[in-house]
Design a protein around this motif. Structure first.
Motif, PDB file in Angstrom:
ATOM      1  N   GLU A   1       0.767  -1.174  -0.047  1.00 20.08           N
ATOM      2  CA  GLU A   1      -0.061  -0.109   0.006  1.00 20.08           C
ATOM      3  C   GLU A   1       0.719   1.356   0.097  1.00 20.08           C
ATOM      4  O   GLU A   1       0.474   2.336  -0.264  1.00 20.08           O
ATOM      5  N   ILE A   2       2.123   1.005   0.404  1.00 19.51           N
ATOM      6  CA  ILE A   2       3.028   2.219   0.419  1.00 19.51           C
ATOM      7  C   ILE A   2       3.311   2.728  -0.751  1.00 19.51           C
ATOM      8  O   ILE A   2       3.495   4.011  -1.223  1.00 19.51           O
ATOM      9  N   PHE A   3       3.808   1.874  -1.935  1.00 20.48           N
ATOM     10  CA  PHE A   3       4.004   2.233  -3.268  1.00 20.48           C
ATOM     11  C   PHE A   3       3.083   1.741  -4.337  1.00 20.48           C
ATOM     12  O   PHE A   3       3.657   2.251  -5.449  1.00 20.48           O
ATOM     13  N   ILE A   4       2.290   0.897  -4.297  1.00 24.58           N
ATOM     14  CA  ILE A   4       1.651   0.236  -5.348  1.00 24.58           C
ATOM     15  C   ILE A   4       0.410   1.326  -5.299  1.00 24.58           C
ATOM     16  O   ILE A   4      -0.403   1.670  -4.381  1.00 24.58           O
ATOM     17  N   ARG A   5      -0.046   1.997  -6.503  1.00 24.42           N
ATOM     18  CA  ARG A   5      -1.235   2.649  -6.884  1.00 24.42           C
ATOM     19  C   ARG A   5      -2.144   2.034  -8.040  1.00 24.42           C
ATOM     20  O   ARG A   5      -1.593   1.477  -8.918  1.00 24.42           O
TER      21      ARG A   5
ATOM     22  N   ASP B   1       8.693  -1.341  12.785  1.00 24.81           N
ATOM     23  CA  ASP B   1       7.284  -1.170  12.313  1.00 24.81           C
ATOM     24  C   ASP B   1       6.551  -1.033  13.679  1.00 24.81           C
ATOM     25  O   ASP B   1       6.161  -2.023  14.570  1.00 24.81           O
ATOM     26  N   PRO B   2       6.230   0.395  14.064  1.00 23.63           N
ATOM     27  CA  PRO B   2       5.436   0.521  15.409  1.00 23.63           C
ATOM     28  C   PRO B   2       4.213  -0.049  15.266  1.00 23.63           C
ATOM     29  O   PRO B   2       3.349  -0.150  16.148  1.00 23.63           O
ATOM     30  N   ASP B   3       3.601  -0.290  14.002  1.00 27.04           N
ATOM     31  CA  ASP B   3       2.171  -0.723  13.827  1.00 27.04           C
ATOM     32  C   ASP B   3       2.139  -2.111  13.849  1.00 27.04           C
ATOM     33  O   ASP B   3       1.202  -2.981  13.478  1.00 27.04           O
TER      34      ASP B   3
ATOM     35  N   ASN C   1       3.880  -4.461  16.775  1.00 24.33           N
ATOM     36  CA  ASN C   1       4.506  -4.434  17.956  1.00 24.33           C
ATOM     37  C   ASN C   1       6.042  -4.195  17.569  1.00 24.33           C
ATOM     38  O   ASN C   1       6.794  -4.854  18.367  1.00 24.33           O
ATOM     39  N   TYR C   2       6.283  -3.169  17.141  1.00 25.47           N
ATOM     40  CA  TYR C   2       7.687  -2.662  16.963  1.00 25.47           C
ATOM     41  C   TYR C   2       8.797  -3.791  16.509  1.00 25.47           C
ATOM     42  O   TYR C   2       9.956  -3.899  16.947  1.00 25.47           O
ATOM     43  N   THR C   3       8.109  -4.588  15.453  1.00 25.46           N
ATOM     44  CA  THR C   3       9.191  -5.712  15.011  1.00 25.46           C
ATOM     45  C   THR C   3       9.999  -5.298  14.025  1.00 25.46           C
ATOM     46  O   THR C   3       9.798  -3.992  13.066  1.00 25.46           O
ATOM     47  N   ILE C   4      11.311  -5.548  13.899  1.00 30.83           N
ATOM     48  CA  ILE C   4      12.332  -5.136  13.277  1.00 30.83           C
ATOM     49  C   ILE C   4      12.361  -5.994  11.725  1.00 30.83           C
ATOM     50  O   ILE C   4      12.012  -7.195  11.980  1.00 30.83           O
ATOM     51  N   THR C   5      11.926  -5.494  10.740  1.00 30.94           N
ATOM     52  CA  THR C   5      11.962  -6.285   9.408  1.00 30.94           C
ATOM     53  C   THR C   5      13.206  -6.033   8.631  1.00 30.94           C
ATOM     54  O   THR C   5      13.440  -4.596   8.242  1.00 30.94           O
ATOM     55  N   CYS C   6      14.170  -6.871   8.127  1.00 32.60           N
ATOM     56  CA  CYS C   6      15.232  -6.578   7.495  1.00 32.60           C
ATOM     57  C   CYS C   6      14.801  -6.761   5.962  1.00 32.60           C
ATOM     58  O   CYS C   6      14.079  -7.646   5.678  1.00 32.60           O
ATOM     59  N   PHE C   7      15.447  -5.926   5.164  1.00 34.82           N
ATOM     60  CA  PHE C   7      15.305  -5.958   3.624  1.00 34.82           C
ATOM     61  C   PHE C   7      16.428  -6.655   3.158  1.00 34.82           C
ATOM     62  O   PHE C   7      16.318  -6.386   1.692  1.00 34.82           O
ATOM     63  N   SER C   8      17.258  -6.763   3.536  1.00 32.75           N
ATOM     64  CA  SER C   8      18.361  -7.382   2.882  1.00 32.75           C
ATOM     65  C   SER C   8      19.052  -8.762   3.726  1.00 32.75           C
ATOM     66  O   SER C   8      18.098  -9.105   4.594  1.00 32.75           O
ATOM     67  N   ILE C   9      20.073  -9.250   3.349  1.00 35.61           N
ATOM     68  CA  ILE C   9      20.618 -10.431   3.885  1.00 35.61           C
ATOM     69  C   ILE C   9      20.647 -10.035   5.327  1.00 35.61           C
ATOM     70  O   ILE C   9      21.635  -8.846   5.679  1.00 35.61           O
TER      71      ILE C   9
ATOM     72  N   HIS D   1      10.479   6.490   9.104  1.00 36.92           N
ATOM     73  CA  HIS D   1      11.711   5.549   8.655  1.00 36.92           C
ATOM     74  C   HIS D   1      11.261   4.092   8.009  1.00 36.92           C
ATOM     75  O   HIS D   1      11.935   3.867   7.104  1.00 36.92           O
ATOM     76  N   PHE D   2      10.182   3.431   8.398  1.00 39.72           N
ATOM     77  CA  PHE D   2       9.901   2.328   7.954  1.00 39.72           C
ATOM     78  C   PHE D   2       9.402   2.450   6.560  1.00 39.72           C
ATOM     79  O   PHE D   2       9.634   1.733   5.527  1.00 39.72           O
ATOM     80  N   ARG D   3       8.441   3.466   6.510  1.00 37.49           N
ATOM     81  CA  ARG D   3       7.999   3.909   4.887  1.00 37.49           C
ATOM     82  C   ARG D   3       9.228   4.235   4.214  1.00 37.49           C
ATOM     83  O   ARG D   3       9.367   3.571   2.861  1.00 37.49           O
ATOM     84  N   GLN D   4      10.294   4.828   4.400  1.00 41.36           N
ATOM     85  CA  GLN D   4      11.251   4.950   3.571  1.00 41.36           C
ATOM     86  C   GLN D   4      12.129   3.705   3.272  1.00 41.36           C
ATOM     87  O   GLN D   4      12.717   3.599   2.142  1.00 41.36           O
TER      88      GLN D   4
END
Length: 296
Positions: free
Chosen positions: A42-46, A197-199, A201-209, A240-243
């Motif tokens: 939803e952040i980048f798909i239109r 991601d504060p929405d 439960n403040y889970t950390i999501t890694c986008f790389s290895i 920051h998560f959005r970025q």
């Protein structure tokens, strides 16, 4: 030379009407559930109509569950005939490369973050020599970067800071905009290799290895105690998560830039020879100008 984030992706996104033009993708780590994946889209798909997301080879649309996402090729299909799928024009910010400038404002920020956190709030590693004021390998990281102070103002983010030092202090150097991290984790954070991601439960999501095994951890509660006026601001974490989503998932992804500049190397030439050179130089100059100012 800058490196493409798309080279390691194992999730790929397409509009089946344009099969040769990827909409984006993701390097999949275990923290990404179907629910989180759909929310990140939803952040980048239109789209000009509701749409469904299907793992190629299946006919069952993804639903927002806590089941883990599977790697593969996904098609995004409009639910209405004639619907159109595109990606947003929004780009992630270009962050400055300098991380060694220091002023009275930055020193105060650093001390407040250290006093509140006392450990790396991402890995949980404590600093056993904090009592002798030895903070080697620990750094106070800005969530919203100092180099983008005008954007901070335009988003009306000073409203979230409750411990400003005066009427002229917009709060970007407040500890509410900071987290204590190990040095290597700080660099990963600044390059949007992971987000908090504060929405969720403040889970950390890694986008790389996931070099440091932080994916799926939660941000340490020490920095987010709602009864503490120094607590980090959720809206900054959300920004920051959005970025991080924009940098890593949209289109081909943003380039990963060089951070290692030994003494005598030409950082300006490195910036000017790469993509988004004007924005990156502006961020670098803004950081240095802001760092030369101080408050009483």
């Amino acid at each position: 030379m800058p490196t493409s984030r798309s080279l390691i992706r194992n999730v790929h996104l397409y509009d089946p009407s344009r099969p040769n033009e990827p909409l984006g993708g993701l390097y999949l780590n275990p923290s990404v559930t179907r629910k989180k994946f759909l929310r990140m889209l939803e952040i980048f798909i239109r789209a000009n109509s509701p749409y469904s997301v299907l793992l190629r080879g299946t006919e069952v649309p993804l639903t927002p569950t806590d089941d883990p996402l599977q790697p593969g090729h996904y098609d995004i299909v409009c639910d209405v005939a004639g619907g159109m799928i595109t990606v947003t024009d929004e780009q992630c910010i270009a962050r400055a490369l300098s991380r060694s400038v220091s002023t009275r404002r930055n020193r105060k920020f650093r001390e407040q973050v250290r006093n509140r956190d006392g450990k790396c709030v991402i890995t949980g590693l404590p600093n056993p020599v904090a009592f002798i004021n030895d903070w080697t390998s620990f750094e106070a990281a800005h969530i919203f970067p100092l180099s983008h102070e005008e954007l901070f103002r335009s988003l009306n983010y000073p409203q979230f800071i409750t411990n400003r030092s005066g009427e002229t202090d917009i709060g970007i150097n407040s500890c509410q905009n900071g987290l204590l991290m190990q040095s290597t984790i700080h660099q990963q954070f600044d390059t949007f290799k992971f987000g908090i991601d504060p929405d969720d439960n403040y889970t950390i999501t890694c986008f790389s290895i996931d070099l440091y095994r932080v994916d799926g951890r939660t941000l340490d509660p020490v920095c987010r105690d709602a009864t503490d006026e120094r607590a980090v601001v959720d809206e900054f974490l959300r920004w920051h998560f959005r970025q991080a989503v924009l940098a890593n998932m949209k289109g081909e992804g943003e380039s990963v830039f060089e951070f290692d500049f030994p003494d005598g190397s030409d950082m300006v030439a490195e910036i000017l020879s790469g993509p988004r050179a004007g924005e990156r130089m502006e961020a670098e100059l803004s950081l240095r100008l802001n760092s030369e100012s101080s408050i009483p």
